[in-house]
Design a protein around this motif. Structure first.
Motif, PDB file in Angstrom:
ATOM      1  N   MET A  13      28.925  -5.336  -6.019  1.00 45.08           N
ATOM      2  CA  MET A  13      29.827  -4.192  -6.014  1.00 45.08           C
ATOM      3  C   MET A  13      31.167  -4.494  -6.689  1.00 45.08           C
ATOM      4  O   MET A  13      31.580  -3.816  -7.612  1.00 45.08           O
ATOM      5  CB  MET A  13      30.082  -3.725  -4.568  1.00 45.08           C
ATOM      6  CG  MET A  13      28.838  -3.310  -3.818  1.00 45.08           C
ATOM      7  SD  MET A  13      27.931  -1.947  -4.579  1.00 45.08           S
ATOM      8  CE  MET A  13      28.929  -0.563  -4.093  1.00 45.08           C
ATOM      9  N   PHE A  14      31.865  -5.552  -6.219  1.00 44.14           N
ATOM     10  CA  PHE A  14      33.241  -5.773  -6.681  1.00 44.14           C
ATOM     11  C   PHE A  14      33.349  -6.576  -7.969  1.00 44.14           C
ATOM     12  O   PHE A  14      34.399  -6.612  -8.585  1.00 44.14           O
ATOM     13  CB  PHE A  14      34.038  -6.504  -5.595  1.00 44.14           C
ATOM     14  CG  PHE A  14      34.343  -5.660  -4.391  1.00 44.14           C
ATOM     15  CD1 PHE A  14      34.770  -4.359  -4.543  1.00 44.14           C
ATOM     16  CD2 PHE A  14      34.207  -6.173  -3.110  1.00 44.14           C
ATOM     17  CE1 PHE A  14      35.064  -3.574  -3.438  1.00 44.14           C
ATOM     18  CE2 PHE A  14      34.501  -5.400  -2.002  1.00 44.14           C
ATOM     19  CZ  PHE A  14      34.927  -4.097  -2.165  1.00 44.14           C
ATOM     20  N   ASP A  15      32.288  -7.272  -8.371  1.00 45.89           N
ATOM     21  CA  ASP A  15      32.420  -8.179  -9.517  1.00 45.89           C
ATOM     22  C   ASP A  15      32.877  -7.429 -10.770  1.00 45.89           C
ATOM     23  O   ASP A  15      32.430  -6.317 -11.046  1.00 45.89           O
ATOM     24  CB  ASP A  15      31.084  -8.875  -9.791  1.00 45.89           C
ATOM     25  CG  ASP A  15      31.251 -10.023 -10.765  1.00 45.89           C
ATOM     26  OD1 ASP A  15      31.415 -11.151 -10.301  1.00 45.89           O
ATOM     27  OD2 ASP A  15      31.221  -9.767 -11.994  1.00 45.89           O
ATOM     28  N   THR A  16      33.781  -8.081 -11.535  1.00 49.19           N
ATOM     29  CA  THR A  16      34.348  -7.388 -12.693  1.00 49.19           C
ATOM     30  C   THR A  16      33.381  -7.334 -13.869  1.00 49.19           C
ATOM     31  O   THR A  16      33.554  -6.528 -14.769  1.00 49.19           O
ATOM     32  CB  THR A  16      35.650  -8.072 -13.157  1.00 49.19           C
ATOM     33  OG1 THR A  16      35.434  -9.482 -13.158  1.00 49.19           O
ATOM     34  CG2 THR A  16      36.795  -7.741 -12.238  1.00 49.19           C
ATOM     35  N   ASN A  17      32.356  -8.201 -13.857  1.00 47.61           N
ATOM     36  CA  ASN A  17      31.392  -8.180 -14.953  1.00 47.61           C
ATOM     37  C   ASN A  17      30.149  -7.371 -14.625  1.00 47.61           C
ATOM     38  O   ASN A  17      29.668  -6.581 -15.428  1.00 47.61           O
ATOM     39  CB  ASN A  17      30.963  -9.606 -15.315  1.00 47.61           C
ATOM     40  CG  ASN A  17      32.012 -10.298 -16.148  1.00 47.61           C
ATOM     41  OD1 ASN A  17      32.722  -9.650 -16.899  1.00 47.61           O
ATOM     42  ND2 ASN A  17      32.117 -11.598 -15.993  1.00 47.61           N
ATOM     43  N   ILE A  18      29.593  -7.605 -13.435  1.00 45.78           N
ATOM     44  CA  ILE A  18      28.297  -7.011 -13.126  1.00 45.78           C
ATOM     45  C   ILE A  18      28.351  -6.057 -11.940  1.00 45.78           C
ATOM     46  O   ILE A  18      27.332  -5.513 -11.539  1.00 45.78           O
ATOM     47  CB  ILE A  18      27.255  -8.125 -12.850  1.00 45.78           C
ATOM     48  CG1 ILE A  18      27.813  -9.126 -11.837  1.00 45.78           C
ATOM     49  CG2 ILE A  18      26.856  -8.835 -14.132  1.00 45.78           C
ATOM     50  CD1 ILE A  18      26.785 -10.128 -11.344  1.00 45.78           C
ATOM     51  N   GLY A  19      29.553  -5.839 -11.363  1.00 38.66           N
ATOM     52  CA  GLY A  19      29.640  -5.017 -10.168  1.00 38.66           C
ATOM     53  C   GLY A  19      29.487  -3.526 -10.444  1.00 38.66           C
ATOM     54  O   GLY A  19      29.894  -3.040 -11.502  1.00 38.66           O
ATOM     55  N   VAL A  20      28.921  -2.808  -9.476  1.00 42.52           N
ATOM     56  CA  VAL A  20      28.671  -1.380  -9.638  1.00 42.52           C
ATOM     57  C   VAL A  20      29.978  -0.597  -9.732  1.00 42.52           C
ATOM     58  O   VAL A  20      30.138   0.278 -10.588  1.00 42.52           O
ATOM     59  CB  VAL A  20      27.817  -0.862  -8.458  1.00 42.52           C
ATOM     60  CG1 VAL A  20      27.691   0.648  -8.518  1.00 42.52           C
ATOM     61  CG2 VAL A  20      26.457  -1.527  -8.460  1.00 42.52           C
ATOM     62  N   ILE A  21      30.939  -0.925  -8.856  1.00 40.31           N
ATOM     63  CA  ILE A  21      32.184  -0.157  -8.813  1.00 40.31           C
ATOM     64  C   ILE A  21      32.904  -0.206 -10.161  1.00 40.31           C
ATOM     65  O   ILE A  21      33.360   0.816 -10.681  1.00 40.31           O
ATOM     66  CB  ILE A  21      33.111  -0.695  -7.700  1.00 40.31           C
ATOM     67  CG1 ILE A  21      32.472  -0.446  -6.338  1.00 40.31           C
ATOM     68  CG2 ILE A  21      34.482  -0.028  -7.773  1.00 40.31           C
ATOM     69  CD1 ILE A  21      33.282  -0.914  -5.172  1.00 40.31           C
TER      70      ILE A  21
ATOM     71  N   ALA B  33      42.308  -4.288   1.006  1.00 39.99           N
ATOM     72  CA  ALA B  33      41.366  -3.186   0.843  1.00 39.99           C
ATOM     73  C   ALA B  33      39.945  -3.722   0.722  1.00 39.99           C
ATOM     74  O   ALA B  33      39.000  -3.151   1.286  1.00 39.99           O
ATOM     75  CB  ALA B  33      41.734  -2.368  -0.397  1.00 39.99           C
ATOM     76  N   THR B  34      39.783  -4.841   0.011  1.00 37.69           N
ATOM     77  CA  THR B  34      38.460  -5.430  -0.166  1.00 37.69           C
ATOM     78  C   THR B  34      37.813  -5.727   1.182  1.00 37.69           C
ATOM     79  O   THR B  34      36.676  -5.327   1.451  1.00 37.69           O
ATOM     80  CB  THR B  34      38.580  -6.747  -0.971  1.00 37.69           C
ATOM     81  OG1 THR B  34      39.309  -6.483  -2.157  1.00 37.69           O
ATOM     82  CG2 THR B  34      37.237  -7.311  -1.310  1.00 37.69           C
ATOM     83  N   VAL B  35      38.562  -6.420   2.040  1.00 43.72           N
ATOM     84  CA  VAL B  35      38.020  -6.797   3.348  1.00 43.72           C
ATOM     85  C   VAL B  35      37.741  -5.551   4.186  1.00 43.72           C
ATOM     86  O   VAL B  35      36.688  -5.432   4.828  1.00 43.72           O
ATOM     87  CB  VAL B  35      39.001  -7.745   4.069  1.00 43.72           C
ATOM     88  CG1 VAL B  35      38.557  -8.002   5.489  1.00 43.72           C
ATOM     89  CG2 VAL B  35      39.119  -9.054   3.312  1.00 43.72           C
ATOM     90  N   ILE B  36      38.677  -4.602   4.154  1.00 45.19           N
ATOM     91  CA  ILE B  36      38.517  -3.409   4.999  1.00 45.19           C
ATOM     92  C   ILE B  36      37.314  -2.580   4.537  1.00 45.19           C
ATOM     93  O   ILE B  36      36.547  -2.060   5.360  1.00 45.19           O
ATOM     94  CB  ILE B  36      39.821  -2.575   4.992  1.00 45.19           C
ATOM     95  CG1 ILE B  36      40.907  -3.343   5.758  1.00 45.19           C
ATOM     96  CG2 ILE B  36      39.599  -1.211   5.628  1.00 45.19           C
ATOM     97  CD1 ILE B  36      42.289  -2.757   5.632  1.00 45.19           C
ATOM     98  N   ILE B  37      37.110  -2.485   3.231  1.00 46.49           N
ATOM     99  CA  ILE B  37      35.968  -1.708   2.726  1.00 46.49           C
ATOM    100  C   ILE B  37      34.655  -2.309   3.221  1.00 46.49           C
ATOM    101  O   ILE B  37      33.770  -1.604   3.722  1.00 46.49           O
ATOM    102  CB  ILE B  37      35.997  -1.656   1.179  1.00 46.49           C
ATOM    103  CG1 ILE B  37      37.146  -0.768   0.701  1.00 46.49           C
ATOM    104  CG2 ILE B  37      34.669  -1.124   0.642  1.00 46.49           C
ATOM    105  CD1 ILE B  37      37.381  -0.802  -0.796  1.00 46.49           C
TER     106      ILE B  37
ATOM    107  N   VAL C 103      26.829  -9.784  -0.915  1.00 49.56           N
ATOM    108  CA  VAL C 103      26.305  -8.639  -1.656  1.00 49.56           C
ATOM    109  C   VAL C 103      27.457  -7.840  -2.259  1.00 49.56           C
ATOM    110  O   VAL C 103      27.447  -7.491  -3.437  1.00 49.56           O
ATOM    111  CB  VAL C 103      25.451  -7.742  -0.732  1.00 49.56           C
ATOM    112  CG1 VAL C 103      25.195  -6.392  -1.378  1.00 49.56           C
ATOM    113  CG2 VAL C 103      24.147  -8.435  -0.396  1.00 49.56           C
ATOM    114  N   TRP C 104      28.501  -7.592  -1.457  1.00 46.13           N
ATOM    115  CA  TRP C 104      29.642  -6.821  -1.965  1.00 46.13           C
ATOM    116  C   TRP C 104      30.376  -7.577  -3.054  1.00 46.13           C
ATOM    117  O   TRP C 104      30.795  -7.004  -4.051  1.00 46.13           O
ATOM    118  CB  TRP C 104      30.590  -6.470  -0.809  1.00 46.13           C
ATOM    119  CG  TRP C 104      30.181  -5.207  -0.145  1.00 46.13           C
ATOM    120  CD1 TRP C 104      29.254  -5.075   0.850  1.00 46.13           C
ATOM    121  CD2 TRP C 104      30.622  -3.886  -0.447  1.00 46.13           C
ATOM    122  NE1 TRP C 104      29.102  -3.763   1.185  1.00 46.13           N
ATOM    123  CE2 TRP C 104      29.930  -3.007   0.409  1.00 46.13           C
ATOM    124  CE3 TRP C 104      31.536  -3.365  -1.362  1.00 46.13           C
ATOM    125  CZ2 TRP C 104      30.135  -1.628   0.375  1.00 46.13           C
ATOM    126  CZ3 TRP C 104      31.739  -1.993  -1.389  1.00 46.13           C
ATOM    127  CH2 TRP C 104      31.034  -1.136  -0.530  1.00 46.13           C
TER     128      TRP C 104
END
Lengths: 447, 304
Positions: free
Chosen positions: B139-147, B168-172, B134-135
Motif C-alpha cells: 500500500m504505502f511503498d513509493t514504487n509499488i504501493g497501491v496508494i 498517520a501511517t500507524v493510525i491508518i 502488507v501495508w
C-alpha cells in the motif's frame, strides 16, 4: 511421610548432581570421549550451508558432534550476549559480528585463538584478509575467525548510465555521484537509493562511512563526541540533500532489502551498500543480471570509504570443549572448506571476504567475475584502525566498538530521520545527538 | 481470608459450603495467576533498582532509584505517553466510526451477506506484524504501493508515508485492523435491537435518520462503551506497525516501543525494568478507571 519424600528428593538430587559432575570431569580430562558442541548462529544462507556440510566434519572427527542453533540476527545477539556475559556456558561456539569481537575479547569473554591458529601451518592464518584480522584482534590477540566478510561498494545500472551517456569512474567522489544522481533522476526511477531506515545498523551503516570520508567521526581520541562538528553536519546535510534531490521518495521505509528490490526492478539507478548485494544482483533469478556495473564506494577526503563487516566464529572463554571447538572453527574457515562448498553446493556460494586465497580459486573467479575482483580490492584497501581523516580510539569502520553504540546510533538515527522529513533542521538533530553521544563517551573517558 | 463478609450472617450452612466450594475451585487459577504475574513483577521491581547493563557485567550493583530518576529526567517518558494516548485515541475513534458504518450496512439482508461479513472481518484475523508488512509494501511503498499508484495516476505527487506522515501511517494501519473488531460488537448490538420498535417508529412517521439518531444510537450506547474499552486496552500495547514502519520517529514512539528499545537495543536491564514498573503503574490507573466503567456498563445492562 512428608519427611521421607523430602529425603528421597534430596537423595535423587544428590545423585543427579554427582552424575553431572562426573560427566563434566570426564569431558575435560578424557580427550577421546564423545563431545557434542553447541553452536549458535545466524540464519543467513552461508550459515545454513555450513550446517548442511557439518556431516563431513563429523565423519572426519567421529568423536565430535555439532549441534546447530540457528536464530534471527536480533535473537542471536540478545541470546548470545546474555549467555556469554553471564558465563552461562550454553554455547561452545558463537557466531558474532565484527562489532562484538573486539569488545568481548577485551572483556575476557572469548578464548584467545592466536596460539592455536599460528601453530597450525596448514590453516595459514596469514591468508585471512588483513583488515578483517585487524578488526578481530585486540592488542595482537585474535579472538575470532571470519566466516565471511563484506565491504560496501557502488552498484549501478549500466543501461540507465549508457542511455544518459555517463561513465562512472572506478574511484568516484561523492560530488560526482551526487551530480550523476541528479542527472539520471526521472519520474520512473530515482537517481540513487540510500538507506534511510532509522537504526544503528540501517541508516548509520552507510551514513557513518559518509561522515568519515567527509572528515568527521563519532568521537575524537579522548572520547569527546563529535556529532555536531562541522564535518559531521556537512556530511549529514549532503546525505539529506542527495536524498531530497535524487533519492528514493520515502527514505524512512528504505534499508538494504528495499534498495535491493528497487535496483533489481530498475526503480533506481545507483546504490552504495554491502558488497554481498552484488551476488544477489548477479543471481540467476535477478532481472538485472549482467546489466550491473560496480565501483569503489564514493569518497571525499579519504582514499577509500568502504566499510568492513564480517560474521565470525568465536569460542566463549568458559566452554568445556575448547579443543573440539577449535578444531571445528578451523575446519569451517579453512581453505578446504571453501573447496568443499564449491564442489558440493556451487562455486558462487563460497563464503566471500574472509581469505585472500578464495579469490584465486579459478572456479570462484569465473562464477563471481562481475564483483569478486572489486570486493577483494576494496576489502584489502580499507583500514579499520583509522577509516576517517583523524585517528579514532577504536577499531571498526561503520560502527563505534563500544557497548553503548547500538543505543546511541539508534537514537541519533531517529533524530536524523526527523531531519530527513524536515521536522527538524540537521543542526537541531545533531545538537541533540551530540548530547546523547557525549553521555556514552564520558563512560569511556576514565579508562 | 476469613469468613467475615457483610452477607455472612444471613447465610445458611449450605450457602456457606457453596462459597467455600467456589473459593476452592478458583484457588488453582488464582495461585497460577499470582505465580505467573506477581512473582515476575516483584523480580522486575528488584531489577529496576539495579545498575545492570548486559554488556557491562563488571558494573552490576545496587543503584537504588537511579534508574527511576533517569526515566523521569531523560525526557522520553512524556512524549511516549502522548504518542500512546494519541495513537490509541485516534485509532479507536476512527475504527469505531468505520465499524459503525459497516455494521449498519451489514445489518440488512442482501445476497452474499455472509461472504461480505467474512471479508470485512478478515483484517482482524491477520497477525499485526503481517498486516504492517502488507501495508508497508503493497500500500504505502513509493514504487509499488497501491496508494501511490492511485495518486500518481491522478497527477498528484507521491506521498512519502513513513517519512513525512509517520503518525498517520500507524493510525491508518491500526484503524484498518480494528474496524472489524468494532463492527462485530456493534453488529451484535444492532441485531439485538427489536424490529417492532423500529417499525413502530416508522409508523409514527420517523425517517431513517431520525430513527437511527433517537432509537438505534441510544440502544447501541452500551455496545459502543464496551467496544471503546476493549479496543483501547488492546491498542495501548501497539508495537508492530511502529517497529516495522516508522521505527519510533515523528511522534510514534509508544510506551511499548520505548520499553523494547531500552531492553533490547540499550540492553539496559535496570532501566528497562524501571520503565516497565512505571508503565505498569500507569496502566493500573487507567485500567482501574476503565474496569469500573466497564462494570457499570454491565450493571446498567442487567438493570434494564
Amino acid at each position: 511421610m512428608l519427611l521421607n519424600k523430602k529425603i528421597a528428593a534430596f537423595g535423587a538430587m544428590a545423585a543427579v548432581t554427582a552424575l553431572a559432575l562426573s560427566g563434566c570431569s570426564a569431558s575435560t580430562t578424557d580427550a577421546n570421549a564423545p563431545v557434542t558442541l553447541t553452536l549458535a548462529t545466524v540464519n543467513n544462507g552461508q550459515m545454513k550451508d555450513m550446517e548442511s556440510l557439518k556431516g563431513e566434519f563429523e565423519k572426519a572427527n567421529p568423536n565430535i558432534k555439532v549441534n546447530f542453533q540457528v536464530m534471527e540476527e536480533g535473537d542471536l545477539r540478545s541470546a548470545v550476549t546474555a549467555d556469554v556475559a553471564n558465563a552461562a556456558g550454553q554455547y561452545d561456539i558463537v557466531t558474532i559480528g565484527a562489532y562484538e569481537v573486539p569488545q568481548w575479547g577485551a572483556n575476557g569473554w572469548l578464548t584467545d585463538l592466536t596460539p592455536a591458529l599460528t601453530a597450525d601451518k596448514a590453516y595459514d592464518v596469514g591468508d585471512i584478509l588483513p583488515p578483517i584480522k585487524t578488526a578481530l584482534s585486540v592488542d595482537g590477540k585474535q579472538y575470532a575467525v571470519p566466516f565471511y566478510g563484506e565491504s560496501s561498494i557502488l552498484m549501478y545500472n549500466k543501461e540507465i548510465m549508457d542511455a544518459a551517456k555517463i561513465t562512472i569512474p572506478a574511484h568516484p567522489t561523492w560530488q560526482q555521484i551526487a551530480d550523476i544522481a541528479k542527472k539520471v533522476n526521472t519520474k520512473d526511477h530515482s537517481g540513487i537509493c540510500m538507506r534511510g531506515k532509522p537504526g544503528w545498523g540501517d541508516l548509520f551503516a552507510p551514513l557513518t562511512t559518509v561522515v568519515q570520508t567527509f572528515g568527521g567521526n563519532w568521537y575524537d581520541m579522548n572520547w569527546n563526541a563529535q556529532v555536531n562538528s562541522p564535518e559531521f553536519t556537512q556530511a549529514v546535510t549532503f546525505y539529506k540533500n542527495l536524498l531530497d534531490t535524487a533519492g528514493e521518495k520515502d527514505p524512512v521505509s528504505y534499508s538494504f532489502n528495499e534498495c535491493l528490490t528497487a535496483l533489481k526492478e530498475a526503480k533506481t539507478a545507483m546504490w552504495v551498500d554491502a558488497s554481498v548485494a552484488a551476488s544477489m544482483l548477479e543471481a540467476d533469478d535477478s532481472p538485472v543480471k549482467g546489466k550491473m556495473g560496480y565501483a569503489h564506494a564514493p569518497v571525499v577526503k579519504t582514499k577509500e570509504s568502504g566499510w568492513l563487516w564480517s560474521w565470525n566464529l568465536a569460542i566463549p572463554a568458559n566452554t568445556q570443549h575448547k579443543d573440539a571447538a577449535t578444531k571445528f572453527i578451523k575446519w569451517a574457515t579453512s581453505k578446504e572448506y571453501d573447496k568443499l562448498v564449491g564442489t558440493k553446493l556451487g562455486w558462487a556460494k563460497v563464503p566471500p571476504g574472509a581469505r585472500t586465497s578464495t579469490y584465486s580459486i579459478p572456479e570462484y573467479k569465473a562464477a563471481a567475475a562481475a564483483f569478486a575482483p572489486i570486493t577483494l580490492e576494496v576489502m584489502s584497501a580499507v583500514n579499520p584502525a583509522q577509516p576517517g581523516v583523524n585517528p579514532q580510539p577504536w577499531v571498526g569502520i561503520q560502527y563505534v566498538a563500544i557497548p553503548e553504540f547500538q543505543d546511541v546510533g539508534n537514537q541519533v538515527a531517529q533524530l536524523v530521520a526527523d531531519a530527513l522529513a524536515g521536522r527538524k533542521t540537521v543542526k537541531e538533530a545533531l545538537d541533540e545527538g551530540q548530547k546523547i553521544a557525549q553521555v556514552a563517551g564520558d563512560a569511556h573517558k576514565t579508562k | 481470608m476469613t469468613t467475615v463478609t457483610p452477607v455472612a450472617p444471613s447465610m445458611g450452612k449450605v450457602a456457606k459450603k457453596n462459597v467455600w466450594l467456589s473459593r476452592s475451585l478458583i484457588l488453582p487459577a488464582l495461585t497460577f495467576g499470582i505465580v505467573m504475574t506477581q512473582i515476575p513483577f516483584l523480580v522486575t521491581i528488584y531489577f529496576s533498582l539495579l545498575n545492570w547493563n548486559l554488556l557491562k557485567p563488571g558494573e552490576i550493583g545496587f543503584a537504588w532509584f537511579k534508574n527511576y530518576i533517569s526515566v523521569f529526567t531523560t525526557g522520553d517518558l512524556v512524549p511516549a505517553i502522548i504518542a500512546t494516548v494519541g495513537i490509541t485515541g485516534a485509532s479507536v475513534i476512527l475504527s469505531l466510526l468505520f465499524g459503525l458504518l459497516f455494521a449498519v450496512l451489514l445489518d440488512r439482508k442482501f445476497r452474499g451477506q455472509a461472504l461480505a461479513r467474512t471479508l470485512v472481518i478478515t483484517p482482524f484475523l491477520i497477525m499485526p506484524a503481517a498486516a504492517s508488512l502488507v501495508w508497508k509494501y503493497s500500500m504505502f511503498d513509493t514504487n509499488i504501493g497501491v496508494i501511490n499508484w492511485v495518486t500518481t495516476t491522478l497527477g498528484l505527487p507521491t506521498i512519502a508515508w513513513s517519512t513525512d506522515f509517520p503518525l498517520a501511517t500507524v493510525i491508518i494501519v491500526l484503524t484498518w485492523q480494528f474496524t472489524p473488531f468494532m463492527m462485530l460488537i456493534l453488529l451484535a448490538g444492532l441485531q439485538s435491537q427489536s424490529r417492532e420498535v423500529i417499525e413502530a417508529a416508522s409508523v409514527d412517521g420517523a425517517g431513517p435518520l431520525r430513527t437511527f439518531q433517537w432509537m438505534t444510537l441510544p440502544h447501541l450506547r452500551q455496545y459502543i462503551d464496551i467496544a471503546v474499552l476493549l479496543g483501547s486496552i488492546m491498542l495501548l500495547q501497539v508495537f508492530d506497525p511502529v517497529a516495522i514502519m516508522t521505527k519510533g520517529t515523528g511522534g510514534t514512539k509508544t510506551l511499548a516501543y520505548l520499553l523494547y528499545e531500552r531492553a533490547f537495543i540499550g540492553l539496559d536491564v535496570g532501566q528497562a525494568a524501571a520503565y516497565g514498573v512505571v508503565t505498569v503503574i500507569l496502566t493500573l490507573i487507567v485500567a482501574t478507571i476503565a474496569l469500573k466503567t466497564l462494570f457499570k456498563v454491565f450493571m446498567a445492562g442487567g438493570n434494564r
